[in-house]
Design a protein around this motif. Structure first.
Motif: not given
Lengths: 334, 123
Positions: A63-64, A167-179
């Motif tokens: 998810d990079l 339910v734990r969550n990370d900060l929402p983030y932007l992803v270019k990966d399509q894996i």
């Protein structure tokens, strides 16, 4: 924007120059980028091949948002020029930015390297680097209210399916990966007058089967199969989708707007899914933890992909949903 | 013979709702979509209440409700929708089809069990 709703992006950094690292740190801070620094040979790990470590980091981070490399060789003699083509072959959707010593042009580089790079910059050109980040990682504006709202709605859905779960969550983030993470994922269209695309939920089958076996879900089976794990993900998807529609999709999309479609491409061997758009996707990572330890933690990735239409300026919460007369779960008599 | 028919394509929801109702001394049958629901309703005349999802494959819940009134000519059975939908246009369609009530998922059994018992005459 509060810290809770800040939208970030994870980037991979292979850089051995202290001045360049300082510039990158400033850029990361400015754009809410989280840098994953890989070994350059001068840390306690000792002499380690950067390409191996990059492969490991990339394998565990599907998810990079981008990759920052340097033309200069690290202490192991590994240059970003060598690494970029390997990274590009493995993850062609990831933008790669190369710091160069004497120019910010890529014209003198071999065609295979030019093809792999999104752009070049020099250490004294912070503006150019900011522009590259703006163009490639932060090119799509996502309202913070949408991100925080989706987290809340999703948490409620997971808690409904697994009573007592934390339910734990990370900060929402932007992803270019399509894996694709795991082998179990769902897709459901998101259609409104301000967006058109998909929501995708990804997890692993074994994690969901462990949950069912534990008896913590509403499915009572000691030997569940793939239909049962599908059912859990199906219901989570349905609940979240319905809540998103109620809260954010106030107006119907016109039939004219619904005509546009693009094929979704899936490559099972590479675990790759493409929606035809290279714009960054909004990603959420959830960990479902059972305080009673009946089942191991479940990791779930949720992605919003607005590949067909995106007009965040029209984004609004439904006043009706915010000021609901009837709460979820209550019976409204006609 | 069942008092309540639960119609949902999600096994998770079918299990959740039917287990809850059974634990509250209500007899339950389940159907996997609107088509299956119509079928089961036709075969079991004792069913007094249908709790149905809206979005389902093969036949959606609102179409099923309309067909219960028209094709089966069953005006007596109570129908409640249990769905993620809260669009007023959907609700209006349900109302026109003689749907008695609407629950927006997730299902919170304790909140509605009293009303459900009244609808099946078990209160």
């Amino acid at each position: 924007m509060t810290k809770e709703t800040q939208i970030v992006s994870k980037v991979l950094v292979h850089e051995c120059n202290d001045d360049a690292l300082s510039v990158l740190k400033d850029v990361c801070t400015k754009h809410n980028l989280i840098g994953l620094k890989v070994c350059t040979g001068n840390n306690t790990i000792g002499l380690r091949d950067a390409s191996n470590e990059i492969s490991e980091v990339m394998a565990s981070n599907v998810d990079l948002g981008a990759v920052f490399l340097s033309e200069a060789k690290d202490l192991n003699g590994v240059s970003g020029l060598e690494l970029c083509t390997k990274i590009h072959r493995a993850r062609p959707e990831l933008p790669i930015f190369m710091r160069r010593e004497h120019t910010d042009s890529m014209d003198d580089l071999p065609p295979s390297i030019q093809e792999a790079l999104a752009g070049c910059y020099q250490v004294e050109e912070a503006d150019k680097l900011n522009e590259l980040v703006d163009n490639y990682i932060c090119s799509m504006y996502y309202p913070a209210e949408l991100a925080s709202g989706v987290i809340d709605l999703s948490k409620e859905a997971f808690e409904s399916i697994i009573p007592g779960v934390e339910v734990r969550n990370d900060l929402p983030y932007l992803v270019k990966d399509q894996i694709i993470y795991g082998e179990l994922f769902s897709l459901i269209p998101l259609e409104s007058d301000w967006c058109r695309g998909y929501m995708m939920l990804q997890t692993t089958e074994n994690e969901v089967l462990d949950l069912i076996r534990s008896g913590a879900s509403h499915i009572e089976k000691t030997q569940p199969d793939s239909r049962d794990s599908n059912g859990i993900l199906n219901e989570a998807t349905n609940l979240i989708w319905g809540s998103i529609r109620s809260r954010y999709f106030t107006n119907e999309v016109s039939s004219e707007g619904l005509r546009t479609q693009v094929p979704i491409m899936v490559n099972h061997q590479r675990k790759h899914i493409s929606f035809g758009s290279t714009e960054p996707q909004l990603c959420f990572k959830f960990t479902l933890h059972d305080p009673q330890m009946r089942f191991p933690d479940i990791t779930l990735y949720q992605r919003l992909i607005f590949n067909l239409s995106w007009s965040p300026e029209k984004f609004a919460e439904s006043e009706k949903a915010v000021d609901e007369f009837v709460d979820n779960g209550e019976l409204e008599f006609f | 013979m069942a008092q309540i028919l639960v119609v949902d394509d999600s096994a998770t929801v079918r299990n959740e709702v039917s287990s809850f109702l059974a634990a509250n001394d209500l007899s339950v049958e389940v159907a996997i979509d609107g088509k299956d629901g119509l079928d089961k309703l036709q075969r079991d005349s004792q069913i007094k209440l249908v709790i149905s999802d809206v979005n389902m494959p093969n036949m959606d819940g609102l179409t099923m409700a309309e067909k219960v009134r028209s094709d089966l000519n069953n005006q007596g059975v109570n129908i409640i929708m249990l769905t993620t939908e809260s669009d007023p246009r959907m609700k209006a369609r349900g109302k026109a089809a003689g749907v008695k009530g609407w629950i927006v998922k997730p299902f919170k059994g304790d909140n509605v069990v009293g009303s459900i018992k009244k609808l099946v005459g078990a209160a």
